[in-house]
Motif scaffolding. Sequence first.
Motif, PDB file in Angstrom:
ATOM      1  N   ILE A 128      13.430 -16.001  32.558  1.00 15.74           N
ATOM      2  CA  ILE A 128      14.576 -15.488  32.159  1.00 15.74           C
ATOM      3  C   ILE A 128      14.418 -13.801  32.871  1.00 15.74           C
ATOM      4  N   THR A 129      15.584 -13.549  33.374  1.00 16.04           N
ATOM      5  CA  THR A 129      15.583 -12.432  34.279  1.00 16.04           C
ATOM      6  C   THR A 129      16.903 -11.681  34.028  1.00 16.04           C
ATOM      7  N   VAL A 130      16.580 -10.531  33.440  1.00 16.11           N
ATOM      8  CA  VAL A 130      17.928  -9.658  33.330  1.00 16.11           C
ATOM      9  C   VAL A 130      17.928  -8.495  34.102  1.00 16.11           C
ATOM     10  N   VAL A 131      18.950  -8.506  35.039  1.00 14.02           N
ATOM     11  CA  VAL A 131      19.132  -7.432  35.919  1.00 14.02           C
ATOM     12  C   VAL A 131      20.214  -6.639  35.630  1.00 14.02           C
ATOM     13  N   LEU A 132      19.876  -5.211  35.349  1.00 15.21           N
ATOM     14  CA  LEU A 132      20.886  -4.215  35.208  1.00 15.21           C
ATOM     15  C   LEU A 132      21.195  -3.219  36.116  1.00 15.21           C
ATOM     16  N   GLN A 133      22.403  -2.892  36.354  1.00  6.75           N
ATOM     17  CA  GLN A 133      22.936  -2.087  37.274  1.00  6.75           C
ATOM     18  C   GLN A 133      23.473  -0.784  36.748  1.00  6.75           C
ATOM     19  N   VAL A 134      23.008   0.406  36.830  1.00 11.98           N
ATOM     20  CA  VAL A 134      23.685   1.473  36.412  1.00 11.98           C
ATOM     21  C   VAL A 134      24.971   1.892  37.271  1.00 11.98           C
ATOM     22  N   VAL A 135      25.929   1.817  36.718  1.00  7.01           N
ATOM     23  CA  VAL A 135      27.449   2.131  37.363  1.00  7.01           C
ATOM     24  C   VAL A 135      27.498   3.787  37.358  1.00  7.01           C
ATOM     25  N   SER A 136      27.403   4.140  36.068  1.00 10.06           N
ATOM     26  CA  SER A 136      27.684   5.648  35.976  1.00 10.06           C
ATOM     27  C   SER A 136      26.829   6.200  34.697  1.00 10.06           C
ATOM     28  N   ASP A 137      26.336   7.384  34.693  1.00 13.48           N
ATOM     29  CA  ASP A 137      25.463   7.793  33.629  1.00 13.48           C
ATOM     30  C   ASP A 137      26.160   8.993  33.224  1.00 13.48           C
TER      31      ASP A 137
END
Length: 247
Positions: A128-137
């Motif tokens: 199970i792979t969770v990929v997170l992309q930061v769009v804005s911080d």
Amino acid sequence: MEEEMHTATKIRAETGTGSSPRGPGCSLRHFACEQNLLSRPDGSASFLQGDTSVLAGVYGPAEVKVSKEIFNKATLEVILRPKIRLPGNWALLNLCIVPSVAEKSRERLIRNTCEAVVLGTLHPRTSITVVLQVVSDAGSLLACCLNAACMALVDAGVPMRALFCGVTCALDSDGTLVLDPTSKQEKEARAVLTFALDSVERKLLMSSTKGLYSDAELQQCLAAAQAASQHVFRFYRESLQRRYSKS
């Protein structure tokens, strides 16, 4: 996934704000969430807290590499991709970005939280792979990543014993507590604490702290985060009800 993660997506705004027991100074920012945005992952979600935005995709349960296989439960991986700025149509390039120490630390904290609630024993020898992309911080990034991951896991239908959410607290120089701080508030704070809590008993699943604080202030922040989590879980419930009532 790389191409889709950077595709412009339309986020449906849904209010989910609320005040903590300490009053106006401890209110959560505006929430927005949209699920099932991406076609390639098994589940996906975009989560917005104020001006902080994270896009999450979940793959699996799927086939796992033999070297990573665990015989009695699923192997859970978390990949956190930072926001980067490159000219032109860089999404089509085969980029290799080495994650920073801070990003690797966030990946570990998110993975530990997911492992605490995902029923991995139901899918042994899978991935199970969770990929997170930061769009804005714009502050409270770890909390937003946790919330995006939870909603993406729900969208993927991954079995969990409970939902989870992230809440960040900041303590300024005079001890005033601020929930869901912005980047500016985090920089000015004496201490920043992020908690991951479950939806059943508001139990602490994970904590990440930075700065100086007393034991009493730690307990104060935890209590405020537990109270604020009720608003986050209520937002989850209302968001899911709106989505499935339309289908």
